[in-house]
Design a protein around this motif. Structure first.
Motif, PDB file in Angstrom:
ATOM      1  N   PHE A   1      -1.631 -17.198  10.604  1.00 14.75           N
ATOM      2  CA  PHE A   1      -0.721 -17.806  11.568  1.00 14.75           C
ATOM      3  C   PHE A   1      -1.376 -17.901  12.942  1.00 14.75           C
ATOM      4  N   GLU A   2      -2.703 -17.799  12.940  1.00 21.21           N
ATOM      5  CA  GLU A   2      -3.519 -17.869  14.158  1.00 21.21           C
ATOM      6  C   GLU A   2      -3.138 -16.775  15.157  1.00 21.21           C
ATOM      7  N   TYR A   3      -2.808 -15.594  14.610  1.00 21.43           N
ATOM      8  CA  TYR A   3      -2.434 -14.462  15.443  1.00 21.43           C
ATOM      9  C   TYR A   3      -3.112 -13.211  14.893  1.00 21.43           C
ATOM     10  N   PRO A   4      -4.355 -12.968  15.246  1.00 22.05           N
ATOM     11  CA  PRO A   4      -5.132 -11.876  14.641  1.00 22.05           C
ATOM     12  C   PRO A   4      -4.601 -10.492  15.001  1.00 22.05           C
ATOM     13  N   ASN A   5      -5.023  -9.528  14.181  1.00 21.72           N
ATOM     14  CA  ASN A   5      -4.722  -8.105  14.363  1.00 21.72           C
ATOM     15  C   ASN A   5      -3.261  -7.760  14.147  1.00 21.72           C
ATOM     16  N   PHE A   6      -2.589  -8.563  13.370  1.00 26.71           N
ATOM     17  CA  PHE A   6      -1.254  -8.280  12.851  1.00 26.71           C
ATOM     18  C   PHE A   6      -1.257  -8.601  11.357  1.00 26.71           C
ATOM     19  N   PHE A   7      -0.253  -8.123  10.649  1.00 25.78           N
ATOM     20  CA  PHE A   7      -0.011  -8.624   9.292  1.00 25.78           C
ATOM     21  C   PHE A   7       1.484  -8.791   9.092  1.00 25.78           C
ATOM     22  N   ARG A   8       1.830  -9.707   8.168  1.00 28.33           N
ATOM     23  CA  ARG A   8       3.244 -10.013   7.914  1.00 28.33           C
ATOM     24  C   ARG A   8       3.688  -9.403   6.601  1.00 28.33           C
ATOM     25  N   ILE A   9       4.880  -8.815   6.631  1.00 27.14           N
ATOM     26  CA  ILE A   9       5.499  -8.265   5.424  1.00 27.14           C
ATOM     27  C   ILE A   9       6.751  -9.075   5.104  1.00 27.14           C
ATOM     28  N   VAL A  10       6.900  -9.461   3.833  1.00 30.07           N
ATOM     29  CA  VAL A  10       8.118 -10.112   3.355  1.00 30.07           C
ATOM     30  C   VAL A  10       9.045  -9.023   2.844  1.00 30.07           C
ATOM     31  N   VAL A  11      10.273  -9.001   3.334  1.00 32.01           N
ATOM     32  CA  VAL A  11      11.179  -7.873   3.062  1.00 32.01           C
ATOM     33  C   VAL A  11      12.157  -8.148   1.923  1.00 32.01           C
ATOM     34  N   THR A  12      11.846  -9.099   1.051  1.00 37.42           N
ATOM     35  CA  THR A  12      12.761  -9.444  -0.033  1.00 37.42           C
ATOM     36  C   THR A  12      12.524  -8.638  -1.306  1.00 37.42           C
ATOM     37  N   VAL A  13      11.514  -7.761  -1.332  1.00 34.84           N
ATOM     38  CA  VAL A  13      11.223  -6.990  -2.538  1.00 34.84           C
ATOM     39  C   VAL A  13      12.319  -5.952  -2.771  1.00 34.84           C
ATOM     40  N   PRO A  14      12.477  -5.479  -4.005  1.00 34.21           N
ATOM     41  CA  PRO A  14      13.470  -4.428  -4.259  1.00 34.21           C
ATOM     42  C   PRO A  14      13.212  -3.195  -3.393  1.00 34.21           C
ATOM     43  N   GLU A  15      14.276  -2.458  -3.080  1.00 33.47           N
ATOM     44  CA  GLU A  15      14.173  -1.334  -2.149  1.00 33.47           C
ATOM     45  C   GLU A  15      13.159  -0.292  -2.599  1.00 33.47           C
ATOM     46  N   GLU A  16      13.177   0.057  -3.886  1.00 36.60           N
ATOM     47  CA  GLU A  16      12.242   1.069  -4.365  1.00 36.60           C
ATOM     48  C   GLU A  16      10.797   0.613  -4.238  1.00 36.60           C
ATOM     49  N   MET A  17      10.576  -0.678  -4.390  1.00 35.65           N
ATOM     50  CA  MET A  17       9.234  -1.234  -4.233  1.00 35.65           C
ATOM     51  C   MET A  17       8.814  -1.206  -2.773  1.00 35.65           C
ATOM     52  N   MET A  18       9.752  -1.449  -1.862  1.00 38.96           N
ATOM     53  CA  MET A  18       9.453  -1.378  -0.436  1.00 38.96           C
ATOM     54  C   MET A  18       9.063   0.039  -0.034  1.00 38.96           C
ATOM     55  N   LEU A  19       9.801   1.016  -0.538  1.00 41.04           N
ATOM     56  CA  LEU A  19       9.490   2.410  -0.230  1.00 41.04           C
ATOM     57  C   LEU A  19       8.113   2.796  -0.763  1.00 41.04           C
ATOM     58  N   GLU A  20       7.809   2.366  -1.976  1.00 44.29           N
ATOM     59  CA  GLU A  20       6.501   2.671  -2.556  1.00 44.29           C
ATOM     60  C   GLU A  20       5.386   1.994  -1.771  1.00 44.29           C
ATOM     61  N   ALA A  21       5.605   0.748  -1.368  1.00 44.88           N
ATOM     62  CA  ALA A  21       4.587   0.031  -0.589  1.00 44.88           C
ATOM     63  C   ALA A  21       4.320   0.731   0.730  1.00 44.88           C
ATOM     64  N   CYS A  22       5.386   1.152   1.407  1.00 51.26           N
ATOM     65  CA  CYS A  22       5.209   1.842   2.692  1.00 51.26           C
ATOM     66  C   CYS A  22       4.463   3.161   2.511  1.00 51.26           C
ATOM     67  N   SER A  23       4.741   3.855   1.419  1.00 53.21           N
ATOM     68  CA  SER A  23       4.044   5.115   1.139  1.00 53.21           C
ATOM     69  C   SER A  23       2.554   4.870   0.941  1.00 53.21           C
ATOM     70  N   ARG A  24       2.221   3.814   0.241  1.00 54.11           N
ATOM     71  CA  ARG A  24       0.803   3.497   0.017  1.00 54.11           C
ATOM     72  C   ARG A  24       0.119   3.068   1.314  1.00 54.11           C
ATOM     73  N   ILE A  25       0.824   2.308   2.142  1.00 49.75           N
ATOM     74  CA  ILE A  25       0.249   1.903   3.428  1.00 49.75           C
ATOM     75  C   ILE A  25      -0.023   3.137   4.285  1.00 49.75           C
ATOM     76  N   ARG A  26       0.879   4.100   4.242  1.00 48.77           N
ATOM     77  CA  ARG A  26       0.679   5.345   4.987  1.00 48.77           C
ATOM     78  C   ARG A  26      -0.576   6.078   4.499  1.00 48.77           C
ATOM     79  N   GLU A  27      -0.708   6.201   3.203  1.00 49.02           N
ATOM     80  CA  GLU A  27      -1.882   6.870   2.636  1.00 49.02           C
ATOM     81  C   GLU A  27      -3.170   6.154   3.040  1.00 49.02           C
ATOM     82  N   PHE A  28      -3.130   4.850   2.997  1.00 50.80           N
ATOM     83  CA  PHE A  28      -4.304   4.037   3.365  1.00 50.80           C
ATOM     84  C   PHE A  28      -4.682   4.262   4.824  1.00 50.80           C
ATOM     85  N   CYS A  29      -3.694   4.215   5.707  1.00 49.35           N
ATOM     86  CA  CYS A  29      -3.968   4.383   7.137  1.00 49.35           C
ATOM     87  C   CYS A  29      -4.442   5.797   7.468  1.00 49.35           C
TER      88      CYS A  29
END
Length: 500
Positions: free
Chosen positions: A456-484
């Motif tokens: 989107f010509e806006y570096p150093n950010f990323f976009r998250i789509v929030v339509t995934v099931p809630e349990e999948m969102m929680l798991e994704a956030c947990s993995r992002i935390r581990e990665f960071c």
């Protein structure tokens, strides 16, 4: 046996043509044969003038007719074209100039998920992907009824059925911005609505103002038509409000329109009424029309309001683009529309007729969906809309709250639509060069795919789509935390602060 003078003339004319044909085969030249009622005047080289000096066409087929005889005896136009020596078929300039920034970036990424972790895609702006957000039963029933009626199997008018256009007009009309059927153009999705709006307002060499970050399709369409794109900044520290001073500085005599996306893709932001009025003042001062991308209209969280731009405008003409895709959760049905708001007749008949002409290029939206449109708009229960918004708000809050506690990440809470933007403090992540590198490695290590905001010509950010099931969102956030946590490094300045 006696022959009339006419028969003798025709005989010698035919004989002369035969001689010319034979000689043409020998010297590979083409000749013009000029005839009138008195016989044949002879052969004339292609480049020569006729006997009366008026050119090889003489006086046309009713007078001194000129016939071009080819080497095989057939007649063809006098203009001789050179034969191509080899095949050389090239794509058009429009094709070469068409580039989708998202595809350009994603296709260049090395996306190899971790085989030990199932893939979680937070990158796709399609609310139907995971099956947790079905459309309402009344919407499906409207489609079934339209099919069973057998009334909508043929071609519809290019701008849409009158009844369907009136249904859209009734749905969106308000006292501040009244609409009639003639103010509505039905299109093949909101994307075609945007395409038609840009096409009718802009010429090659013109420029349009586009939000940054913003939906990539605007640039894809404009550049392919030879239209320059000027990016005006949105301010993350102000919940992605427009930098009005920057916007105004970009306007010149070739600015054809200002695109305003509200609610926003990719930001999920929703402008206040006061801010929208300020944008309108800029457009009014410079007499520049607005293309309002309002596909996420009414998809705002409780406590927020999202008036249409047209309802706030007293003089700025507006083409508002919308559709069924997001609010009704049916993006594949390809039903969009343009609402023409022009109370002061600035657009006049020319822009309206221009839209009609452009709509005739592909004959518009699916006729069956048009047949179902009135019922969809009138019979979808409010509870369906409320349920969708409640889910999106809940998932956004989960994502925001989880990522807010991760060092090095700066999520910005959305107020609507289906997206959330997250800033990356790259100085704390020296393993990565940029947002593309960051998100690529996130896939490799954690099988979580977020779209880098460079798309989107806006570096150093990323976009998250929030339509995934809630349990999948929680798991994704947990993995992002581990990665960071694995890649985060304190800056030297932070270390010095700790020593003190």
């Amino acid at each position: 046996m006696y022959f009339s003078l006419l028969e003798i003339s025709l005989y010698f004319a035919a004989l002369t043509i035969l001689v010319i044909l034979i000689s043409s085969r020998m010297d590979k030249k083409s000749y013009l044969v000029q005839m009138n009622g008195n016989g044949v005047h002879g052969k004339i080289p292609v480049n020569a003038k006729s006997l009366n000096g008026t050119g090889v066409n003489g006086k046309g087929v009713h007078g001194h007719a000129i016939h071009h005889v080819s080497v095989n005896g057939t007649l063809y136009p006098a203009k001789v074209k050179s034969r191509r020596q080899r095949w050389e078929v090239k794509p058009s300039e429009m094709a070469n100039n068409t580039l989708n920034p998202i595809r350009a970036i994603v296709d260049g990424m090395k996306l190899t998920p971790n085989p030990d972790k199932p893939m979680i895609a937070l990158s796709i702006g399609d609310p139907t992907v995971f099956g947790n957000l079905p459309t309402d039963g009344s919407v499906l029933q409207a489609m079934k009824d339209a099919i069973d009626s057998q009334k909508y199997n043929g071609y519809a008018p290019s701008v849409g059925y009158l009844k369907s256009r009136q249904a859209v007009a009734n749905f969106y009309s308000c006292p501040e911005a009244p609409l009639e059927a003639e103010d509505v153009i039905l299109t093949s999705g909101c994307s075609q609505a945007i395409d038609l709006a840009i096409s009718v307002l802009c010429n090659p060499g013109d420029n349009i103002l586009v939000p940054c970050p913003g939906f990539s399709l605007y640039k894809t369409l404009a550049v392919s038509m030879g239209i320059k794109v000027k990016l005006y900044n949105l301010l993350p520290e102000k919940s992605w409000e427009v930098d009005l001073q920057h916007m105004e500085s970009l306007i010149d005599e070739r600015t054809s329109c200002i695109i305003v996306t509200n609610p926003s893709n990719p930001c999920g932001s929703v402008f206040t009424m006061e801010h929208l009025k300020k944008i309108l003042k800029v457009a009014s001062r410079h007499c520049v029309p607005i293309l309002a991308d309002e596909i996420y209209s009414d998809m705002v969280f409780p406590g927020c309001s999202c008036p249409s731009m047209a309802s706030l405008s007293s003089d700025v003409p507006i083409l508002s683009c919308g559709g069924l895709a997001k609010r009704w959760l049916v993006p594949g049905w390809r039903m969009g529309w343009i609402l023409i708001h022009d109370r002061n007749n600035v657009f006049g008949s020319e822009i309206r007729q221009g839209l009609v002409k452009l709509s005739q290029r592909i004959l518009g939206a699916c006729s069956i969906v048009q047949g179902a449109l009135e019922s969809i708009l009138n019979n979808t229960p409010q509870s369906f809309y409320n349920k969708t918004i409640s889910f999106l708000k809940s998932n956004s809050e989960i994502c925001f709250n989880e990522l807010s506690t991760i060092p090095g990440l700066n999520p910005i809470m959305p107020a609507g639509a289906m997206y959330l933007m997250v800033g990356i403090d790259l100085e704390h992540f020296p393993d990565f060069k940029n947002d593309v590198d960051f998100t690529e490695r996130l896939v490799t290590e954690q099988s979580v795919f977020c779209l880098p905001a460079s798309a989107f010509e806006y570096p150093n950010f990323f976009r998250i789509v929030v339509t995934v099931p809630e349990e999948m969102m929680l798991e994704a956030c947990s993995r992002i935390r581990e990665f960071c946590q694995r890649h985060y490094r304190p800056c030297s300045r932070d270390s010095n602060d700790l020593d003190q």
